[in-house]
Design a protein around this motif. Structure first.
Motif, mmCIF file in Angstrom:
data_model
loop_
_atom_site.group_PDB
_atom_site.id
_atom_site.type_symbol
_atom_site.label_atom_id
_atom_site.label_comp_id
_atom_site.label_asym_id
_atom_site.label_seq_id
_atom_site.Cartn_x
_atom_site.Cartn_y
_atom_site.Cartn_z
ATOM 1 N N ASP A 67 1.041 -1.384 -0.095
ATOM 2 C CA ASP A 67 0.473 -0.047 0.361
ATOM 3 C C ASP A 67 1.219 1.195 -0.191
ATOM 4 O OD1 ASP A 67 1.105 0.148 2.777
ATOM 5 O OD2 ASP A 67 -0.889 -1.146 3.231
ATOM 6 N N GLU A 68 0.088 2.572 0.025
ATOM 7 C CA GLU A 68 1.640 3.935 0.002
ATOM 8 C C GLU A 68 2.497 3.497 1.134
ATOM 9 O OE1 GLU A 68 -1.286 6.805 0.648
ATOM 10 O OE2 GLU A 68 -2.469 6.579 -1.445
ATOM 11 N N THR A 69 1.975 3.368 1.984
ATOM 12 C CA THR A 69 3.329 3.139 3.468
ATOM 13 C C THR A 69 4.054 1.477 3.828
ATOM 14 O OG1 THR A 69 1.548 3.194 4.974
ATOM 15 C CG2 THR A 69 1.483 4.855 4.888
#
Length: 423
Positions: A67-69
């Motif tokens: 995901d984004e992180t």
């Protein structure tokens, strides 16, 4: 819509170029990677475990959840598998600067590893921060007395590593690499992390062949001595050909068994070493005063081991070739011995044939007299009643001579007819 003229592998091979890239495009980031050696017997167990971690159609070679992180990635290779976890949700706080971002990802916290089969062969954690640490800060997490430090990617980053396992925060232990982001752009962070991870993995995997090579060297010394002794015995003819052949076959079988046992490891070691060298070149290192570059450090320790592996491989091929030459010599010697034996046999057969010929001629002569005697007896029984005894005695001499001549002509004619029928 797919064109009817598209090759079946067009899209898969195009996707392959992007398949193993790390989806990390910003820093700070902490990355932890594990290498598990997985035997063939454990592959099915691994497949079942990976299938349980994902939804939808399973992929036999790669599983990624990102995901984004954060992200988790599993990849299957020839004889090992890699597990990776990363975290980009990092702030440059005082605590982060104090430990330089290490120990954020631990084995116990990575639930994917709870059912992973195999044995942990390597683990490394990499911290990438846009922060230049003080030597005292680095010394707490990396031993600077024997550390590697260099600028990479044409000065876009600087790396430090001591190539040691740090087990204080994780019972499995892990190597540490600190990367100072000095201006990484686009996918440079992803490529740098992938390169650093592969350098470490392939370097250590290449070293798997070193213990095998050392064991092989010890055995080769004894095998070469046995071959030298066998060759000496063959030259001095102090042992029979049967004994020499038996010893040579036993040694040849041992060599072939060793070749089969180590050939895969020798080939894998060579391949891993070349991959390590290729990845080191792609770093584009620049020296930092007072430290070795990563290429210098690895080559100084890896190359001697690889030279030992290469020497063991050459010696194994050499003894195999020498056994082949000794075998050829022994076969030539046996062949010559057989030829000598055949010549002796033919000579003795010629002597026997001549003796049989003489015996045959003797029997032939005796047969003439025997046949003549029986025929003369019959003729005598016929003549004696018809002629006067005085006259019959005068005829006996010529009759005997005629009978012997006729008997000789008959036997000689039969011999010639038998000879022609054999041809």
């Amino acid at each position: 819509m797919k064109s009817p003229h598209d090759h079946a592998l067009r899209q898969p091979l195009s996707d392959l170029m992007h398949e193993r890239t790390l989806p990390i495009y910003k820093t700070p980031v902490a990355v932890r990677s594990w290498v598990y050696l997985v035997s063939d017997d454990q592959r099915q167990t691994e497949t079942d475990w990976v299938n349980s971690l994902q939804a939808g159609a399973p992929d036999l070679w790669r599983l990624a959840e990102t995901d984004e992180t954060t992200g988790r990635i599993w990849e299957r290779h020839g004889e090992f598998s890699t597990w990776l976890k990363y975290d980009t949700d990092i702030s440059l706080s005082a605590a982060t600067k104090a430990d330089l971002g290490f120990c954020r990802i631990r084995t116990a916290d990575f639930d994917w590893l709870t059912g992973a089969p195999g044995e942990v062969f390597r683990s490394v954690e990499i911290s990438v921060l846009p922060y230049e640490p003080k030597p005292a800060q680095l010394q707490k997490v990396i031993d600077l007395t024997q550390a590697v430090c260099c600028d990479v990617f044409d000065g876009a980053a600087r790396i430090w590593s001591d190539f040691r396992m740090h087990a204080k925060e994780d019972k499995l232990g892990a190597g540490r690499i600190y990367v100072q982001d000095k201006g990484l752009e686009n996918d440079e962070a992803s490529r740098l992390l992938q390169t650093l991870i592969e350098i470490g993995h392939y370097r250590k995997l290449a070293l798997l062949g070193f213990p095998v090579a050392r064991t092989l060297m010890s055995w080769l010394k004894e095998a070469e001595a046995r071959l030298a002794e066998l060759t000496s015995d063959m030259a001095s003819q102090s042992a029979s050909q049967e004994q020499l052949l038996e010893r040579l076959m036993a040694l040849s079988a041992e060599v072939e068994a060793r070749v089969n046992a180590v050939r895969f490891r020798q080939g894998a070691t060579e391949a891993y070493a070349r991959l390590t060298e290729d990845r080191l070149v792609s770093l584009r290192e620049t020296r930092v005063a007072g430290f070795s570059t990563m290429q210098e450090f690895i080559e100084r320790r890896l190359q001697p081991a690889m030279r030992t592996c290469e020497a063991a491989s050459r010696r194994l091929d050499d003894i195999s070739a020498r056994i082949g030459r000794v075998s050829d010599l022994l076969r030539a010697r046996i062949s010559i011995s057989l030829e000598v034996q055949n010549q002796s046999l033919l000579k003795s057969m010629n002597v026997r044939a001549k003796l049989q010929m003489k015996l045959s001629e003797l029997v032939e002569g005796l047969s003439i007299f025997a046949v003549g005697y029986y025929i003369f007896s019959l003729v005598k029984y016929m003549i004696d009643p018809l002629l006067d005894p005085h006259l019959s005695h005068l005829l006996y001499g010529p009759i005997i001579a005629v009978i012997l001549v006729l008997a000789w002509l008959f036997i000689h004619h039969r011999k010639k007819s038998i000879g022609h029928s054999d041809l």
